[in-house]
Motif scaffolding. Structure first.
Motif, PDB file in Angstrom:
ATOM      1  N   GLU A   2       0.870  -1.303  -0.024  1.00  0.00           N
ATOM      2  CA  GLU A   2       0.075   0.146   0.029  1.00  0.00           C
ATOM      3  C   GLU A   2       0.839   1.231   0.053  1.00  0.00           C
ATOM      4  OE1 GLU A   2      -2.925  -0.253   3.281  1.00  0.00           O
ATOM      5  OE2 GLU A   2      -3.257  -2.380   2.862  1.00  0.00           O
ATOM      6  N   GLU A   3       0.400   2.551  -0.678  1.00  0.00           N
ATOM      7  CA  GLU A   3       0.758   3.514  -0.522  1.00  0.00           C
ATOM      8  C   GLU A   3       1.551   4.100   0.903  1.00  0.00           C
ATOM      9  OE1 GLU A   3       0.904   7.803  -2.772  1.00  0.00           O
ATOM     10  OE2 GLU A   3       0.321   5.995  -3.621  1.00  0.00           O
ATOM     11  N   GLU A   4       0.696   3.782   1.928  1.00  0.00           N
ATOM     12  CA  GLU A   4       1.211   4.208   3.271  1.00  0.00           C
ATOM     13  C   GLU A   4       2.630   3.528   3.586  1.00  0.00           C
ATOM     14  OE1 GLU A   4      -0.741   1.757   6.720  1.00  0.00           O
ATOM     15  OE2 GLU A   4      -2.099   1.545   5.041  1.00  0.00           O
ATOM     16  N   TYR A   5       3.143   2.818   2.913  1.00  0.00           N
ATOM     17  CA  TYR A   5       4.278   1.944   3.042  1.00  0.00           C
ATOM     18  C   TYR A   5       5.418   2.523   2.282  1.00  0.00           C
ATOM     19  CZ  TYR A   5       1.599  -1.140   6.329  1.00  0.00           C
ATOM     20  OH  TYR A   5       0.810  -1.733   6.930  1.00  0.00           O
ATOM     21  N   SER A   6       5.102   3.615   1.558  1.00  0.00           N
ATOM     22  CA  SER A   6       6.074   4.051   0.675  1.00  0.00           C
ATOM     23  C   SER A   6       6.791   5.166   1.108  1.00  0.00           C
ATOM     24  CB  SER A   6       5.612   4.493  -0.853  1.00  0.00           C
ATOM     25  OG  SER A   6       4.746   5.678  -0.641  1.00  0.00           O
ATOM     26  N   VAL A   7       8.075   5.352   0.942  1.00  0.00           N
ATOM     27  CA  VAL A   7       8.784   6.355   1.501  1.00  0.00           C
ATOM     28  C   VAL A   7       9.083   7.494   0.279  1.00  0.00           C
ATOM     29  CG1 VAL A   7      11.127   5.293   0.730  1.00  0.00           C
ATOM     30  CG2 VAL A   7      11.049   6.936   2.604  1.00  0.00           C
ATOM     31  N   SER A   8       8.563   8.626   1.038  1.00  0.00           N
ATOM     32  CA  SER A   8       8.576   9.823  -0.088  1.00  0.00           C
ATOM     33  C   SER A   8       9.934  10.317  -0.424  1.00  0.00           C
ATOM     34  CB  SER A   8       7.831  11.058   0.557  1.00  0.00           C
ATOM     35  OG  SER A   8       8.465  11.653   1.819  1.00  0.00           O
ATOM     36  N   ASP A   9      10.786  10.194   0.351  1.00  0.00           N
ATOM     37  CA  ASP A   9      12.128  10.567   0.071  1.00  0.00           C
ATOM     38  C   ASP A   9      13.228   9.364   0.278  1.00  0.00           C
ATOM     39  OD1 ASP A   9      14.872  11.909  -0.194  1.00  0.00           O
ATOM     40  OD2 ASP A   9      14.604  13.524   1.294  1.00  0.00           O
ATOM     41  N   PHE A  39      11.004   4.447  10.438  1.00  0.00           N
ATOM     42  CA  PHE A  39      11.005   3.615   9.056  1.00  0.00           C
ATOM     43  C   PHE A  39      10.383   2.232   9.540  1.00  0.00           C
ATOM     44  CE2 PHE A  39      14.182   6.963   8.705  1.00  0.00           C
ATOM     45  CZ  PHE A  39      13.840   7.717   7.556  1.00  0.00           C
ATOM     46  N   PRO A  40       9.188   2.082   9.692  1.00  0.00           N
ATOM     47  CA  PRO A  40       8.824   0.737   9.936  1.00  0.00           C
ATOM     48  C   PRO A  40       9.236  -0.267   8.827  1.00  0.00           C
ATOM     49  CG  PRO A  40       7.021   2.442  10.132  1.00  0.00           C
ATOM     50  CD  PRO A  40       7.996   3.078   9.345  1.00  0.00           C
ATOM     51  N   ILE A  44      10.631  -0.347   4.861  1.00  0.00           N
ATOM     52  CA  ILE A  44      11.813  -0.790   4.497  1.00  0.00           C
ATOM     53  C   ILE A  44      11.881  -1.672   3.319  1.00  0.00           C
ATOM     54  CG2 ILE A  44      14.037  -1.926   5.165  1.00  0.00           C
ATOM     55  CD1 ILE A  44      13.542  -0.554   7.807  1.00  0.00           C
ATOM     56  N   ILE A  45      10.577  -2.558   3.625  1.00  0.00           N
ATOM     57  CA  ILE A  45      10.535  -4.079   2.658  1.00  0.00           C
ATOM     58  C   ILE A  45      10.166  -3.193   1.115  1.00  0.00           C
ATOM     59  CG2 ILE A  45       9.126  -6.162   2.009  1.00  0.00           C
ATOM     60  CD1 ILE A  45      11.479  -6.085   4.291  1.00  0.00           C
ATOM     61  N   ASN A  46       9.341  -2.098   1.437  1.00  0.00           N
ATOM     62  CA  ASN A  46       8.487  -1.681   0.090  1.00  0.00           C
ATOM     63  C   ASN A  46       9.653  -1.137  -0.488  1.00  0.00           C
ATOM     64  OD1 ASN A  46       6.337  -1.100  -1.614  1.00  0.00           O
ATOM     65  ND2 ASN A  46       6.618   1.001  -0.914  1.00  0.00           N
ATOM     66  N   ALA A  47      10.625  -0.292   0.120  1.00  0.00           N
ATOM     67  CA  ALA A  47      11.534   0.325  -0.500  1.00  0.00           C
ATOM     68  C   ALA A  47      12.577  -0.480  -1.408  1.00  0.00           C
ATOM     69  CB  ALA A  47      12.335   1.162   0.224  1.00  0.00           C
ATOM     70  N   LEU A  48      12.831  -1.701  -0.710  1.00  0.00           N
ATOM     71  CA  LEU A  48      13.593  -2.726  -1.251  1.00  0.00           C
ATOM     72  C   LEU A  48      13.007  -3.331  -2.635  1.00  0.00           C
ATOM     73  CD1 LEU A  48      14.913  -5.038   1.785  1.00  0.00           C
ATOM     74  CD2 LEU A  48      16.253  -3.722  -0.059  1.00  0.00           C
ATOM     75  N   GLN A  49      11.589  -3.318  -2.513  1.00  0.00           N
ATOM     76  CA  GLN A  49      11.044  -3.878  -3.769  1.00  0.00           C
ATOM     77  C   GLN A  49      10.598  -2.732  -4.921  1.00  0.00           C
ATOM     78  OE1 GLN A  49       7.298  -5.132  -1.564  1.00  0.00           O
ATOM     79  NE2 GLN A  49       8.281  -7.259  -1.608  1.00  0.00           N
ATOM     80  N   THR A  50      10.794  -1.588  -4.584  1.00  0.00           N
ATOM     81  CA  THR A  50      10.367  -0.423  -5.402  1.00  0.00           C
ATOM     82  C   THR A  50      11.485   0.706  -5.625  1.00  0.00           C
ATOM     83  OG1 THR A  50       9.327   1.029  -3.651  1.00  0.00           O
ATOM     84  CG2 THR A  50       7.936  -0.835  -4.847  1.00  0.00           C
TER      85      THR A  50
END
Length: 86
Positions: A2-9, A39-40, A44-50
């Motif tokens: 979900e978008e709530e797990y994305s990092v803006s920067d 950074f929950p 972190i996992i979402n950032a690794l994937q995207t």
């Protein structure tokens, strides 16, 4: 995810993860909790994937996760994020 797990920067995540991962000495449970409050794990996992296009981010996050899971606090989170199969 979900978008709530994305990092803006992602650059801020890269810097923070690098500082956490490569901080000399022992990472305490409280410093680990403080990092994960910012950074929950899903972030972190979402950032690794995207965020594969951010140079150095993957290496920093993997090193950071290694340090996180070496603490009692970090290890205690593993069961809640594991998917059950069966």
């Amino acid at each position: 995810m979900e978008e709530e797990y994305s990092v803006s920067d992602p650059t801020l995540l890269l810097i923070s993860a690098s500082n956490f991962a490569f901080h000399p000495g022992f990472q305490s449970d409280s410093s680990t909790k403080e990092f994960l409050d910012r950074f929950p794990l899903p972030v972190i996992i979402n950032a690794l994937q995207t965020k594969g296009d951010v140079p150095g981010l993957e290496n920093a996050l993997v090193a950071c996760l290694e340090r996180i899971f070496k603490t009692k606090y970090g290890a205690s989170l593993i069961p809640q994020y594991m998917q059950r199969k069966g």
